[in-house]
Write a protein that holds these residues in place. Structure first.
Motif, PDB file in Angstrom:
ATOM      1  N   ASP A  54      19.936  43.413  22.071  1.00 39.88           N
ATOM      2  CA  ASP A  54      20.556  42.519  21.278  1.00 39.88           C
ATOM      3  C   ASP A  54      21.200  43.043  19.906  1.00 39.88           C
ATOM      4  OD1 ASP A  54      20.206  40.351  22.682  1.00 39.88           O
ATOM      5  OD2 ASP A  54      18.469  39.739  21.756  1.00 39.88           O
ATOM      6  N   ARG A  55      20.359  44.302  19.739  1.00 39.71           N
ATOM      7  CA  ARG A  55      20.788  44.995  18.201  1.00 39.71           C
ATOM      8  C   ARG A  55      22.286  45.652  18.466  1.00 39.71           C
ATOM      9  NH1 ARG A  55      17.010  48.118  20.801  1.00 39.71           N
ATOM     10  NH2 ARG A  55      17.438  50.423  21.035  1.00 39.71           N
ATOM     11  N   VAL A  56      22.853  46.042  19.616  1.00 34.32           N
ATOM     12  CA  VAL A  56      23.961  46.438  19.696  1.00 34.32           C
ATOM     13  C   VAL A  56      25.080  45.699  19.996  1.00 34.32           C
ATOM     14  CG1 VAL A  56      22.800  48.647  20.311  1.00 34.32           C
ATOM     15  CG2 VAL A  56      23.800  47.171  22.048  1.00 34.32           C
ATOM     16  N   ASP A  57      26.512  45.937  19.786  1.00 37.49           N
ATOM     17  CA  ASP A  57      27.565  45.205  20.068  1.00 37.49           C
ATOM     18  C   ASP A  57      28.684  46.151  20.299  1.00 37.49           C
ATOM     19  OD1 ASP A  57      28.251  46.099  17.591  1.00 37.49           O
ATOM     20  OD2 ASP A  57      28.067  43.837  16.723  1.00 37.49           O
ATOM     21  N   ASP A  58      30.024  45.543  20.789  1.00 38.14           N
ATOM     22  CA  ASP A  58      30.963  46.239  21.119  1.00 38.14           C
ATOM     23  C   ASP A  58      30.604  47.187  22.311  1.00 38.14           C
ATOM     24  OD1 ASP A  58      32.155  44.527  19.361  1.00 38.14           O
ATOM     25  OD2 ASP A  58      32.659  46.040  17.662  1.00 38.14           O
ATOM     26  N   VAL A  59      30.217  46.835  23.125  1.00 36.43           N
ATOM     27  CA  VAL A  59      29.787  47.743  24.362  1.00 36.43           C
ATOM     28  C   VAL A  59      31.012  47.882  25.334  1.00 36.43           C
ATOM     29  CG1 VAL A  59      27.809  48.117  26.089  1.00 36.43           C
ATOM     30  CG2 VAL A  59      27.528  47.013  24.064  1.00 36.43           C
ATOM     31  N   LYS A  60      31.343  49.166  25.451  1.00 38.43           N
ATOM     32  CA  LYS A  60      32.568  49.486  26.096  1.00 38.43           C
ATOM     33  C   LYS A  60      31.931  50.249  27.646  1.00 38.43           C
ATOM     34  CE  LYS A  60      35.392  50.745  22.082  1.00 38.43           C
ATOM     35  NZ  LYS A  60      36.198  51.843  21.532  1.00 38.43           N
ATOM     36  N   PRO A  61      32.833  49.814  28.661  1.00 39.70           N
ATOM     37  CA  PRO A  61      32.778  50.617  29.600  1.00 39.70           C
ATOM     38  C   PRO A  61      33.603  51.814  29.830  1.00 39.70           C
ATOM     39  CG  PRO A  61      34.253  48.784  30.033  1.00 39.70           C
ATOM     40  CD  PRO A  61      33.834  49.002  28.756  1.00 39.70           C
ATOM     41  N   GLY A  62      33.360  52.707  30.779  1.00 39.64           N
ATOM     42  CA  GLY A  62      34.118  53.807  31.019  1.00 39.64           C
ATOM     43  C   GLY A  62      33.952  54.350  32.468  1.00 39.64           C
ATOM     44  N   SER A  63      35.008  54.382  33.008  1.00 34.07           N
ATOM     45  CA  SER A  63      35.262  54.945  34.743  1.00 34.07           C
ATOM     46  C   SER A  63      35.295  56.250  34.588  1.00 34.07           C
ATOM     47  CB  SER A  63      36.129  54.199  35.242  1.00 34.07           C
ATOM     48  OG  SER A  63      36.056  54.485  36.786  1.00 34.07           O
ATOM     49  N   GLU A  64      34.411  56.975  35.235  1.00 41.15           N
ATOM     50  CA  GLU A  64      34.441  58.499  35.150  1.00 41.15           C
ATOM     51  C   GLU A  64      34.162  59.403  36.127  1.00 41.15           C
ATOM     52  OE1 GLU A  64      32.249  60.381  31.859  1.00 41.15           O
ATOM     53  OE2 GLU A  64      33.230  59.229  30.461  1.00 41.15           O
ATOM     54  N   LEU A  65      35.251  59.926  36.813  1.00 50.01           N
ATOM     55  CA  LEU A  65      35.248  60.946  37.881  1.00 50.01           C
ATOM     56  C   LEU A  65      34.207  62.084  37.554  1.00 50.01           C
ATOM     57  CD1 LEU A  65      36.379  62.016  40.540  1.00 50.01           C
ATOM     58  CD2 LEU A  65      37.964  63.323  39.271  1.00 50.01           C
ATOM     59  N   THR A  66      33.087  62.226  38.545  1.00 49.45           N
ATOM     60  CA  THR A  66      31.900  62.936  38.294  1.00 49.45           C
ATOM     61  C   THR A  66      31.856  63.963  39.313  1.00 49.45           C
ATOM     62  OG1 THR A  66      30.854  60.898  36.914  1.00 49.45           O
ATOM     63  CG2 THR A  66      29.633  62.748  37.921  1.00 49.45           C
ATOM     64  N   ALA A  67      31.726  64.996  39.027  1.00 50.75           N
ATOM     65  CA  ALA A  67      31.588  65.971  39.886  1.00 50.75           C
ATOM     66  C   ALA A  67      30.124  66.389  40.349  1.00 50.75           C
ATOM     67  CB  ALA A  67      31.961  67.554  39.418  1.00 50.75           C
ATOM     68  N   VAL A  68      29.818  66.663  41.564  1.00 53.55           N
ATOM     69  CA  VAL A  68      28.487  66.584  41.944  1.00 53.55           C
ATOM     70  C   VAL A  68      28.152  68.340  42.475  1.00 53.55           C
ATOM     71  CG1 VAL A  68      26.868  66.062  43.976  1.00 53.55           C
ATOM     72  CG2 VAL A  68      28.563  64.449  43.127  1.00 53.55           C
ATOM     73  N   ILE A  69      27.423  68.788  41.976  1.00 54.00           N
ATOM     74  CA  ILE A  69      27.221  70.528  41.866  1.00 54.00           C
ATOM     75  C   ILE A  69      26.620  70.788  43.121  1.00 54.00           C
ATOM     76  CG2 ILE A  69      26.261  72.468  40.954  1.00 54.00           C
ATOM     77  CD1 ILE A  69      28.774  70.943  39.511  1.00 54.00           C
ATOM     78  N   GLY A  70      26.822  71.758  43.970  1.00 59.32           N
ATOM     79  CA  GLY A  70      26.359  71.923  45.005  1.00 59.32           C
ATOM     80  C   GLY A  70      25.580  73.441  45.204  1.00 59.32           C
ATOM     81  N   GLU A  71      25.563  74.092  44.082  1.00 56.18           N
ATOM     82  CA  GLU A  71      24.936  75.491  44.057  1.00 56.18           C
ATOM     83  C   GLU A  71      24.713  75.828  42.783  1.00 56.18           C
ATOM     84  OE1 GLU A  71      28.184  78.902  44.436  1.00 56.18           O
ATOM     85  OE2 GLU A  71      28.110  77.653  46.155  1.00 56.18           O
ATOM     86  N   ASP A  72      23.607  76.777  42.579  1.00 53.49           N
ATOM     87  CA  ASP A  72      23.163  77.045  40.984  1.00 53.49           C
ATOM     88  C   ASP A  72      24.493  77.947  40.505  1.00 53.49           C
ATOM     89  OD1 ASP A  72      20.863  76.037  41.780  1.00 53.49           O
ATOM     90  OD2 ASP A  72      19.797  77.836  41.659  1.00 53.49           O
ATOM     91  N   ILE A  73      24.832  77.459  39.058  1.00 54.78           N
ATOM     92  CA  ILE A  73      25.870  78.542  38.524  1.00 54.78           C
ATOM     93  C   ILE A  73      25.438  78.395  37.162  1.00 54.78           C
ATOM     94  CG2 ILE A  73      27.809  78.306  40.055  1.00 54.78           C
ATOM     95  CD1 ILE A  73      28.709  75.920  38.261  1.00 54.78           C
ATOM     96  N   TYR A  74      25.612  79.567  36.654  1.00 56.65           N
ATOM     97  CA  TYR A  74      25.681  79.633  35.000  1.00 56.65           C
ATOM     98  C   TYR A  74      26.655  80.725  34.425  1.00 56.65           C
ATOM     99  CZ  TYR A  74      23.372  80.669  30.360  1.00 56.65           C
ATOM    100  OH  TYR A  74      22.958  80.674  28.931  1.00 56.65           O
ATOM    101  N   GLU A  75      27.297  80.287  33.233  1.00 55.23           N
ATOM    102  CA  GLU A  75      28.074  81.002  32.760  1.00 55.23           C
ATOM    103  C   GLU A  75      29.524  81.312  33.865  1.00 55.23           C
ATOM    104  OE1 GLU A  75      26.426  84.543  31.098  1.00 55.23           O
ATOM    105  OE2 GLU A  75      26.108  83.410  29.359  1.00 55.23           O
ATOM    106  N   ALA A  76      29.894  80.448  34.447  1.00 54.31           N
ATOM    107  CA  ALA A  76      31.041  80.527  35.574  1.00 54.31           C
ATOM    108  C   ALA A  76      32.042  80.510  35.202  1.00 54.31           C
ATOM    109  CB  ALA A  76      30.653  79.371  36.841  1.00 54.31           C
ATOM    110  N   ASP A  77      32.966  81.234  35.728  1.00 55.52           N
ATOM    111  CA  ASP A  77      34.749  81.163  35.196  1.00 55.52           C
ATOM    112  C   ASP A  77      35.044  79.970  36.265  1.00 55.52           C
ATOM    113  OD1 ASP A  77      35.178  81.771  38.106  1.00 55.52           O
ATOM    114  OD2 ASP A  77      35.508  84.108  37.594  1.00 55.52           O
ATOM    115  N   LYS A  78      36.473  79.730  35.901  1.00 53.82           N
ATOM    116  CA  LYS A  78      36.898  78.461  36.705  1.00 53.82           C
ATOM    117  C   LYS A  78      36.904  78.530  38.064  1.00 53.82           C
ATOM    118  CE  LYS A  78      40.828  78.943  33.998  1.00 53.82           C
ATOM    119  NZ  LYS A  78      42.063  78.764  33.729  1.00 53.82           N
ATOM    120  N   ALA A  79      37.150  79.671  38.775  1.00 49.69           N
ATOM    121  CA  ALA A  79      37.222  79.597  40.071  1.00 49.69           C
ATOM    122  C   ALA A  79      35.762  79.274  40.638  1.00 49.69           C
ATOM    123  CB  ALA A  79      37.510  81.262  40.674  1.00 49.69           C
TER     124      ALA A  79
END
Length: 218
Positions: A54-79
């Motif tokens: 009840d304490r919040v208002d003007d609640v907006k929705p946002g449809s987002e394309l969401t990537a599902v990760i399949g392997e461990d990565i850290y500091e990955a380049d774009k490829a």
């Protein structure tokens, strides 16, 4: 479609500023996306209720394309980042945009602050994903939201400010990503209806599917 129950998701990484239309709405410019990690209690499956305090208002929705990760990565380049994605799903970036409890800096360009997105049940996600296709397949997908059946958001992934590999690479340079982590890639913004008094909301992305949740005031 492959099942992805919310209980099997690892980290839920959310990126803001992924769509130029959303930046135009806020009159902002980004060198890179905003990033935050969604708490577990915010993540729910399709069909579960979004609970609006009840304490919040003007609640907006946002449809987002969401990537599902399949392997461990850290500091990955774009490829490397693109190769690490195993599929895509939809999430809803629910955001309380009213003035509660008041912005930390009223003159800051970030209108709501990240905290207004992290309330319990505010990050619904479709509990299945579509296996990854070619990168070009995601260049111009329709992105829509309907609130109680009324059109509320109409956009396209053609409005994205950054490419999908750029965004996932950026996320991987902030935090390690593992199999079944997800990375939400932003939304078109400019909704014409709030969720405050709504009964349901549906996010749809062409070729990915539909995410529907009831809405409740608590």
């Amino acid at each position: 479609m492959t099942e992805l129950p919310s209980g099997e998701i690892g980290k839920f990484v959310a990126l803001g500023g992924g769509f130029q239309s959303h930046l135009d709405e806020k009159e902002r410019t980004y060198r890179w996306p905003d990033l935050w990690v969604v708490p577990d209690e915010a993540v729910i499956d399709g069909g579960e209720p979004i609970e609006i305090p009840d304490r919040v208002d003007d609640v907006k929705p946002g449809s987002e394309l969401t990537a599902v990760i399949g392997e461990d990565i850290y500091e990955a380049d774009k490829a490397e980042a693109w190769d690490a994605i195993k599929g895509f799903t939809i999430s809803n970036d629910v955001t309380a945009s009213g003035d509660w409890p008041g912005w930390s800096d009223p003159d800051h360009g970030m209108v709501t602050g990240v905290g207004y997105k992290l309330l319990p049940t505010f990050s619904p996600i479709l509990n299945e994903y579509v296996e990854k296709g070619d990168e070009a397949d995601y260049d111009d997908l329709a992105v829509e939201v309907h609130v109680d059946g009324e059109p509320t958001v109409s956009g396209s992934t053609a409005q994205m400010t950054f490419t999908i590999p750029e965004m996932v690479s950026f996320a991987s340079n902030v935090c390690k990503l593992h199999e079944n982590d997800v990375v939400a890639l932003g939304d078109p913004g400019n909704p014409t209806n709030f969720l405050d008094d709504a009964d349901s909301v549906t996010c749809e992305i062409e070729g990915i599917g539909k995410l529907t949740n009831p809405v409740e005031r608590v």
